[in-house]
Design an enzyme around this catalytic site. Structure first.
Site, PDB file in Angstrom:
ATOM      1  N   LYS A  74       0.929  -1.018  -0.122  1.00  0.00           N
ATOM      2  CA  LYS A  74       0.122  -0.074   0.163  1.00  0.00           C
ATOM      3  C   LYS A  74       0.800   1.130  -0.032  1.00  0.00           C
ATOM      4  CE  LYS A  74      -4.107  -2.006   0.038  1.00  0.00           C
ATOM      5  NZ  LYS A  74      -4.965  -1.813   1.019  1.00  0.00           N
TER       6      LYS A  74
ATOM      7  N   GLY B 246     -12.652 -15.810  -1.279  1.00  0.00           N
ATOM      8  CA  GLY B 246     -13.956 -15.525  -1.314  1.00  0.00           C
ATOM      9  C   GLY B 246     -14.544 -15.442  -2.668  1.00  0.00           C
TER      10      GLY B 246
ATOM     11  N   GLU C  34     -19.536 -15.352  -4.903  1.00  0.00           N
ATOM     12  CA  GLU C  34     -19.829 -13.963  -5.072  1.00  0.00           C
ATOM     13  C   GLU C  34     -19.996 -13.463  -6.400  1.00  0.00           C
ATOM     14  OE1 GLU C  34     -16.801 -11.564  -2.855  1.00  0.00           O
ATOM     15  OE2 GLU C  34     -16.674 -13.206  -1.431  1.00  0.00           O
TER      16      GLU C  34
ATOM     17  N   TRP D 262     -12.152   2.120   2.527  1.00  0.00           N
ATOM     18  CA  TRP D 262     -12.254   2.297   1.181  1.00  0.00           C
ATOM     19  C   TRP D 262     -13.364   2.889   0.551  1.00  0.00           C
ATOM     20  CZ3 TRP D 262     -10.849  -3.647  -0.291  1.00  0.00           C
ATOM     21  CH2 TRP D 262      -9.481  -3.584   0.247  1.00  0.00           C
TER      22      TRP D 262
ATOM     23  N   GLU E   8      -3.890  -0.750   6.663  1.00  0.00           N
ATOM     24  CA  GLU E   8      -3.817   0.507   5.700  1.00  0.00           C
ATOM     25  C   GLU E   8      -4.159   1.988   6.573  1.00  0.00           C
ATOM     26  OE1 GLU E   8      -6.743   2.014   2.654  1.00  0.00           O
ATOM     27  OE2 GLU E   8      -6.067   0.077   2.235  1.00  0.00           O
TER      28      GLU E   8
ATOM     29  N   HIS F 117      -2.703 -11.446  -7.712  1.00  0.00           N
ATOM     30  CA  HIS F 117      -2.457 -10.322  -8.582  1.00  0.00           C
ATOM     31  C   HIS F 117      -1.670 -10.307  -9.920  1.00  0.00           C
ATOM     32  CE1 HIS F 117      -3.669  -9.224  -4.560  1.00  0.00           C
ATOM     33  NE2 HIS F 117      -4.453  -8.217  -4.936  1.00  0.00           N
TER      34      HIS F 117
ATOM     35  N   CYS G 262      -5.449 -13.577  -2.006  1.00  0.00           N
ATOM     36  CA  CYS G 262      -6.694 -12.836  -2.217  1.00  0.00           C
ATOM     37  C   CYS G 262      -7.804 -13.388  -2.869  1.00  0.00           C
ATOM     38  CB  CYS G 262      -6.116 -11.385  -2.784  1.00  0.00           C
ATOM     39  SG  CYS G 262      -7.379 -10.015  -2.179  1.00  0.00           S
TER      40      CYS G 262
END
Length: 772
Positions: free
Chosen positions: A117, A442, A494, A571, A615, A704, A736
């Site tokens: 970040k 997820g 999702e 966010w 963050e 990513h 992630c």
């Protein structure tokens, strides 16, 4: 008095850059087409600012992926593992993207550079890699080319360059036995070469971004600042240097910042307006002051009355000729243009300003501070004042029942019924999971078809029943696929969700959304932050329907998936008329209600994602404890209303945990999953040294990047994890969510992940398990 801007969003008002990059990566457009789109966006951004009346328009604030990676390529700090790409590739752009995303073709398999970040924002940068005695060279002419491009457009622009010291501090030593700041002497000649060429091209002002001046600095860092800027000033007595600081006040670094022989010092008066008085009392006579009064990180209209008081105070002390007016930081963190928003509530829209409007605010403030009699600007001032009054008095903002519920929160609401040691036994009995249980974070890939269904549904081209049936088929297929490959704890995928924050924000009161309010998160990944304008509450269940459906079609456990209160807060664009902690507690109560409803619906594992807790940490350590106290408390409010046998998971990514590991433990999640693959399990060291008591899933697959890791690679990472964390505490998962990936690469990677888990589990003997 002059105006300037620290940087402008590069993605385009309708994400033109995102789409172009992804088309190039998939082979749908050629390199020259990508570069042409980038050039058009640069020219468009320069002209918007010039036409608004900005005196110093920035250049080199554009990037195809990340500004830190741009600097890494510019100075030739290219890790050796990319040498073969540099030889095989026909252009530096492919090398650049390989460093950001990894590379897996032409017989090569090379991992991406680490990502983390950008200070306390949701923007991610690519971390430079440094080695002892590393040499640098001018490898890319991007800075020079963009300045020349602006010149050809009729703009003598202000190049924006990441300052040398901040660039080094943003990086990571990849071997022991040296300090990255020791490389300043090796790197300085490249900076001097760049400045020399810019001076020859006709540059007048150079902006050095040195955000670390607003952080706690070591003595060595301070010495490096003095050395670098003394050398630069000696070489370039005529160039005008702006040193830009942001995200906090200078505080104890004030005397250092004012001693660096710059021509202009920029300070962030949005994050730390209190610093102005001390800055004015100590600023040298030869130094001008840039006032960052327009918020570069939020979307509320500037309060002209407050900003003008700051400007007038500075002008009285220094004289207007030594004053620059600017945004607080780069507008990279703001959406592009409010004008394209045609569906927003008109009352709320009147309270907002996006990047284009913020540039106009900077110019208006200059005119008003200069005593203009121009009716256009006087009318703008009146409209600004009316908007502030409208917002303060609006009935949209306040909900007394929400305020009363927050005020009634007590200590019992922040604690599970029993400690983890008791809960884990209850959970192991109820869940019956194997050693090294596998799961995902997820989301699963959202294909073009899934996105098209959502678009058709929103347009009314699909009925609710038709849309639900399509999503149910996709969910059913994903559940069965997970069963077939042997994943232990399933997720529903999702497919009904657009974004992990937006999806919840759309169902909560006190929050609204834009259509084109996109901001860059990393690379081509853009997010559309919710706008929290009022008191937040949950009118009805948000996720129970889909979690319950998924659990009904499998005998395996399915996780309920929620986004945590701190992440929704971080966010989002958050209201600035009450403390952030109060807003966070409102969200926490809404999530708490959802957790309780999931438990009632028979969901035994519930994940509350909190990737943004780290963050949100203030930049100065002195401010940490206050933030951590209310942030951790908000998570516990959201997660503590369930029985012991309900297993609460949380997820964090791209964070350094060493300094806050006690606070992570205080969250008291039964299982935490973290990003670990890019750092090769280095992030796990903090948990090991602390002897983290709860269960942990260190990510073994970097989602990513499009490259697919091998089973052997994941086995290696799991063995590294097992060396520092007891096996009976370990879970196996990706870094992630998988929403942005393609199915082909996802299937290969997750099959390898399950095989890796089984191999490592089978390699442990009963004796070894007993010893652990």
């Amino acid at each position: 008095m002059q105006t300037h801007n620290l940087g402008y969003p590069r993605i385009g008002s309708k994400r033109e850059l995102k789409k172009a990059c992804e088309q190039y990566w998939s082979g749908k457009i050629k390199l020259h087409e990508l570069l042409e789109i980038g050039k058009k966006l640069c020219i468009q951004n320069w002209n918007i600012q010039k036409q608004a009346g900005i005196d110093l328009v920035p250049c080199n604030d554009f990037s195809y992926y990340d500004q830190v990676l741009d600097m890494t390529l510019t100075v030739g700090a290219i890790p050796k593992r990319y040498n073969q790409i540099a030889v095989k590739s026909n252009n530096e752009q492919d090398l650049y993207f390989a460093m950001a995303r990894g590379y897996q073709k032409n017989g090569l398999d090379i991992t991406a550079m680490e990502m983390t970040k950008w200070f306390d924002t949701n923007y991610h940068y690519i971390v430079p890699e440094f080695y002892k005695d590393q040499e640098f060279q001018l490898f890319s002419n991007k800075i020079l080319n963009e300045f020349e491009g602006a010149k050809q457009t009729g703009i003598n622009a202000k190049p924006v360059i990441i300052g040398l010291v901040s660039y080094l501090l943003l990086g990571k030593e990849k071997e022991e036995g040296f300090n990255k700041l020791d490389l300043a002497k090796n790197l300085l000649p490249v900076y001097i070469e760049i400045l020399k060429k810019l001076e020859q091209q006709g540059a007048e002002y150079i902006q050095f971004d040195e955000p670390f001046l607003a952080l706690d600095l070591s003595d060595k860092a301070k010495e490096t600042f003095r050395f670098v800027y003394k050398e630069i000033r000696a070489k370039f007595p005529k160039l005008k240097f702006i040193i830009a600081t942001y995200f906090d006040g200078l505080k104890d670094n004030l005397s250092l910042a004012t001693s660096l022989q710059a021509d202009v010092l920029h300070i962030d008066l949005v994050r730390n307006p209190e610093q102005l008085e001390e800055v004015l009392a100590t600023i040298p006579n030869n130094l001008s002051l840039s006032l960052g009064v327009v918020d570069g990180r939020n979307i509320w209209k500037n309060n002209f009355e407050k900003s003008l008081k700051l400007i007038e105070k500075a002008a009285e002390t220094l004289g207007s000729e030594r004053i620059f007016i600017a945004s607080s930081c780069s507008l990279l963190h703001s959406p592009c243009d409010l004008d394209v928003e045609t569906q927003l509530n008109s009352e709320i829209k009147n309270w907002l300003a996006f990047a284009k409007q913020k540039v106009e605010e900077v110019v208006a403030l200059k005119e008003l501070a200069s005593g203009t009699t121009d009716e256009t600007f006087l009318n703008i001032y009146t409209e600004n004042k009316n908007a502030a009054t409208s917002r303060n008095n609006s009935s949209l903002i306040h909900n007394n029942s929400v305020k009363q519920r927050v005020n009634a929160i007590n200590e019992k609401d922040t604690r599970r019924k029993n400690s983890f040691n008791i809960r884990k036994n209850e959970q192991h009995k109820a869940l019956k999971l194997p050693l090294f249980p596998t799961t995902t974070i997820g989301s699963f890939p959202q294909t073009k078809e899934v996105r098209s269904w959502r678009a058709k549904f929103k347009k009314g081209e699909l009925t609710t029943v038709e849309y639900d049936n399509l999503l149910k088929e996709e969910t059913k297929r994903t559940i069965k696929w997970q069963e077939d490959i042997g994943i232990d704890v399933l997720v529903h995928g999702e497919f009904e969700r657009n974004d992990m924050v937006e999806y919840f924000g759309e169902q909560l009161e006190g929050i609204t959304f834009t259509k084109y309010g996109w901001v860059q998160s990393y690379g081509s990944r853009c997010v559309k932050p919710p706008i929290i304008f009022g008191d937040v509450s949950r009118p009805k269940p948000m996720t129970v329907y889909w979690s319950q459906y998924a659990q009904s079609i499998t005998q395996k456990l399915v996780k309920g998936m929620l986004t945590g209160p701190v992440t929704i807060l971080q966010w989002s664009f958050v209201r600035d008329d009450q403390p952030r902690s109060v807003t966070c507690n409102q969200i926490a109560l809404a999530i708490r209600d959802e957790v309780a409803d999931l438990e009632k619906a028979g969901i035994k594992i519930i994940q509350i994602d909190e990737p943004a807790i780290r963050e949100g940490l203030p930049l100065r350590k002195a401010d940490w404890q206050n933030y951590l106290q209310w942030a951790v408390r908000a998570f516990r409010i959201s997660s503590s209303g369930v029985n012991d046998e309900i297993q609460i998971h949380t997820h964090m990514c791209y964070s350094e945990f060493n300094d806050v590991i006690h606070n992570i433990a205080d969250m008291d999640a039964d299982v935490i999953t973290i990003e670990c693959s890019r750092s090769q399990m280095e992030l796990l060291d903090a948990f090991a040294e602390f002897k983290y008591p709860n269960e942990i899933g260190p990510g073994v697959y970097d989602i990513h990047s499009p490259r697919v890791p091998s089973k052997e690679e994941m086995v290696h990472l799991l063995e590294k994890a097992q060396a520092v964390i007891p096996a009976n505490q370990l879970w196996v998962n990706p870094d992630c969510g998988l929403k942005t990936r393609h199915w082909e690469e996802t299937e290969k990677a997750l099959k390898a992940m399950v095989e890796a888990s089984k191999q490592v589990a089978n390699s442990l003997t009963k004796k070894e398990l007993v010893n652990q």
